[in-house]
Write an enzyme that holds these catalytic residues in place. Structure first.
Site, PDB file in Angstrom:
ATOM      1  N   LYS A  10     -40.569  21.242  28.387  1.00  0.00           N
ATOM      2  CA  LYS A  10     -40.282  22.196  27.318  1.00  0.00           C
ATOM      3  C   LYS A  10     -39.654  23.484  27.897  1.00  0.00           C
ATOM      4  O   LYS A  10     -39.620  23.665  29.121  1.00  0.00           O
ATOM      5  CB  LYS A  10     -41.584  22.509  26.567  1.00  0.00           C
ATOM      6  N   TYR A  50     -39.864  17.530  15.341  1.00  0.00           N
ATOM      7  CA  TYR A  50     -41.280  17.775  15.037  1.00  0.00           C
ATOM      8  C   TYR A  50     -41.582  17.641  13.545  1.00  0.00           C
ATOM      9  O   TYR A  50     -42.531  18.255  13.059  1.00  0.00           O
ATOM     10  CB  TYR A  50     -41.683  19.162  15.545  1.00  0.00           C
ATOM     11  N   ASN A 113     -47.003  24.793  26.381  1.00  0.00           N
ATOM     12  CA  ASN A 113     -47.803  23.880  27.211  1.00  0.00           C
ATOM     13  C   ASN A 113     -46.939  22.933  28.059  1.00  0.00           C
ATOM     14  O   ASN A 113     -47.335  21.823  28.365  1.00  0.00           O
ATOM     15  CB  ASN A 113     -48.829  23.138  26.352  1.00  0.00           C
ATOM     16  N   HIS A 116     -44.071  17.578  26.820  1.00  0.00           N
ATOM     17  CA  HIS A 116     -44.307  16.723  25.645  1.00  0.00           C
ATOM     18  C   HIS A 116     -44.352  15.282  26.101  1.00  0.00           C
ATOM     19  O   HIS A 116     -43.637  14.889  27.033  1.00  0.00           O
ATOM     20  CB  HIS A 116     -43.153  16.895  24.642  1.00  0.00           C
ATOM     21  N   GLU A 127     -38.594   8.917  19.160  1.00  0.00           N
ATOM     22  CA  GLU A 127     -38.274  10.066  20.017  1.00  0.00           C
ATOM     23  C   GLU A 127     -37.234   9.722  21.086  1.00  0.00           C
ATOM     24  O   GLU A 127     -36.375  10.550  21.402  1.00  0.00           O
ATOM     25  CB  GLU A 127     -39.562  10.601  20.650  1.00  0.00           C
TER      26      GLU A 127
HETATM   27  P1  GDP Z   1     -49.337  17.117  21.784  1.00  0.00           P
HETATM   28  O1  GDP Z   1     -49.155  15.675  21.363  1.00  0.00           O
HETATM   29  O2  GDP Z   1     -50.452  17.298  22.784  1.00  0.00           O
HETATM   30  O3  GDP Z   1     -48.046  17.765  22.249  1.00  0.00           O
HETATM   31  O4  GDP Z   1     -49.841  17.939  20.503  1.00  0.00           O
HETATM   32  P2  GDP Z   1     -49.436  17.907  18.935  1.00  0.00           P
HETATM   33  O5  GDP Z   1     -48.570  16.717  18.627  1.00  0.00           O
HETATM   34  O6  GDP Z   1     -50.710  18.066  18.169  1.00  0.00           O
HETATM   35  O7  GDP Z   1     -48.598  19.251  18.726  1.00  0.00           O
HETATM   36  C1  GDP Z   1     -47.248  19.334  19.110  1.00  0.00           C
HETATM   37  C2  GDP Z   1     -47.012  20.653  19.799  1.00  0.00           C
HETATM   38  O8  GDP Z   1     -47.238  21.708  18.861  1.00  0.00           O
HETATM   39  C3  GDP Z   1     -47.976  20.962  20.950  1.00  0.00           C
HETATM   40  O9  GDP Z   1     -47.629  20.356  22.175  1.00  0.00           O
HETATM   41  C4  GDP Z   1     -47.879  22.475  21.016  1.00  0.00           C
HETATM   42  O10 GDP Z   1     -46.674  22.910  21.672  1.00  0.00           O
HETATM   43  C5  GDP Z   1     -47.806  22.842  19.529  1.00  0.00           C
HETATM   44  N1  GDP Z   1     -49.131  23.094  18.959  1.00  0.00           N
HETATM   45  C6  GDP Z   1     -50.118  22.190  18.700  1.00  0.00           C
HETATM   46  N2  GDP Z   1     -51.198  22.772  18.156  1.00  0.00           N
HETATM   47  C7  GDP Z   1     -50.893  24.087  18.065  1.00  0.00           C
HETATM   48  C8  GDP Z   1     -51.601  25.232  17.558  1.00  0.00           C
HETATM   49  O11 GDP Z   1     -52.744  25.128  17.099  1.00  0.00           O
HETATM   50  N3  GDP Z   1     -50.937  26.429  17.615  1.00  0.00           N
HETATM   51  C9  GDP Z   1     -49.669  26.557  18.120  1.00  0.00           C
HETATM   52  N4  GDP Z   1     -49.105  27.782  18.136  1.00  0.00           N
HETATM   53  N5  GDP Z   1     -48.979  25.509  18.597  1.00  0.00           N
HETATM   54  C10 GDP Z   1     -49.581  24.288  18.574  1.00  0.00           C
END
Ligand code: GDP
Length: 140
Positions: A10, A50, A113, A116, A127
């Site tokens: 990212k 997303y 973080n 991805h 994807e």
């Molecule tokens: P992943 O599969 O671990 O990447 O997590 P998700 O699919 O749940 O979320 C996609 C991305 O959205 C995450 O990698 C983070 O960059 C972001 N994200 C997820 N949860 C949160 C949150 O509670 N707050 C914020 N600001 N970003 C989030």
């Protein structure tokens, strides 16, 4: 089963000079990079990637983050590649990620973080196709 998955360094990972470090961890774990590029998404492209999160409160902030700089999407191949990639990444929230994972070691926050990884075979199919066309991916 041999699988393919999409991983992305990212914008925070690229900005922190962690492209090589992330690729190194995947390769050291036995995953093979079969396609890789650097791109900068526009807003519409990031929203499309997303789309499953579009109703979530963090969606606008996530999109702003993902368009804040270049990213490095790649296709990883290997035995159980989807789950293994996610284990190497660690939990979404770096505070909850296991020691030794990419996010625990390098991520600044639940949003910024570093990395991805696709979360299922269906997601991986969508994807991979989002970033790579058939000519850019070697045949299986
Ligand atoms: P992943 O599969 O671990 O990447 O997590 P998700 O699919 O749940 O979320 C996609 C991305 O959205 C995450 O990698 C983070 O960059 C972001 N994200 C997820 N949860 C949160 C949150 O509670 N707050 C914020 N600001 N970003 C989030």
């Amino acid at each position: 089963m041999t699988e393919r998955t999409l991983a992305i360094v990212k914008p925070d990972g690229v900005a922190k000079n962690l492209v090589g470090e992330v690729v190194r961890r995947f390769e050291a774990a036995g995953l093979r990079v079969v396609a890789l590029k650097m791109v900068r998404l526009d807003r519409r492209e990031a929203e499309g990637f997303y789309h499953v999160h579009k109703e979530r409160p963090f969606f606008p902030s996530l999109v702003d983050f993902m368009i804040s700089g270049p990213i490095v999407p790649m296709v990883l191949e290997g035995e159980d590649a989807i789950a293994r990639t996610r284990r190497l990444m660690g939990a979404t929230d770096p505070a909850k990620a296991d020691p030794g994972t990419i996010r625990r070691d390098h991520a600044a926050s639940i949003e910024k973080n570093i990395v991805h990884g696709s979360d299922s075979p269906a997601t991986a199919g969508f994807e991979i196709g989002y970033f790579f066309n058939a000519l850019e991916i070697p045949p299986r």
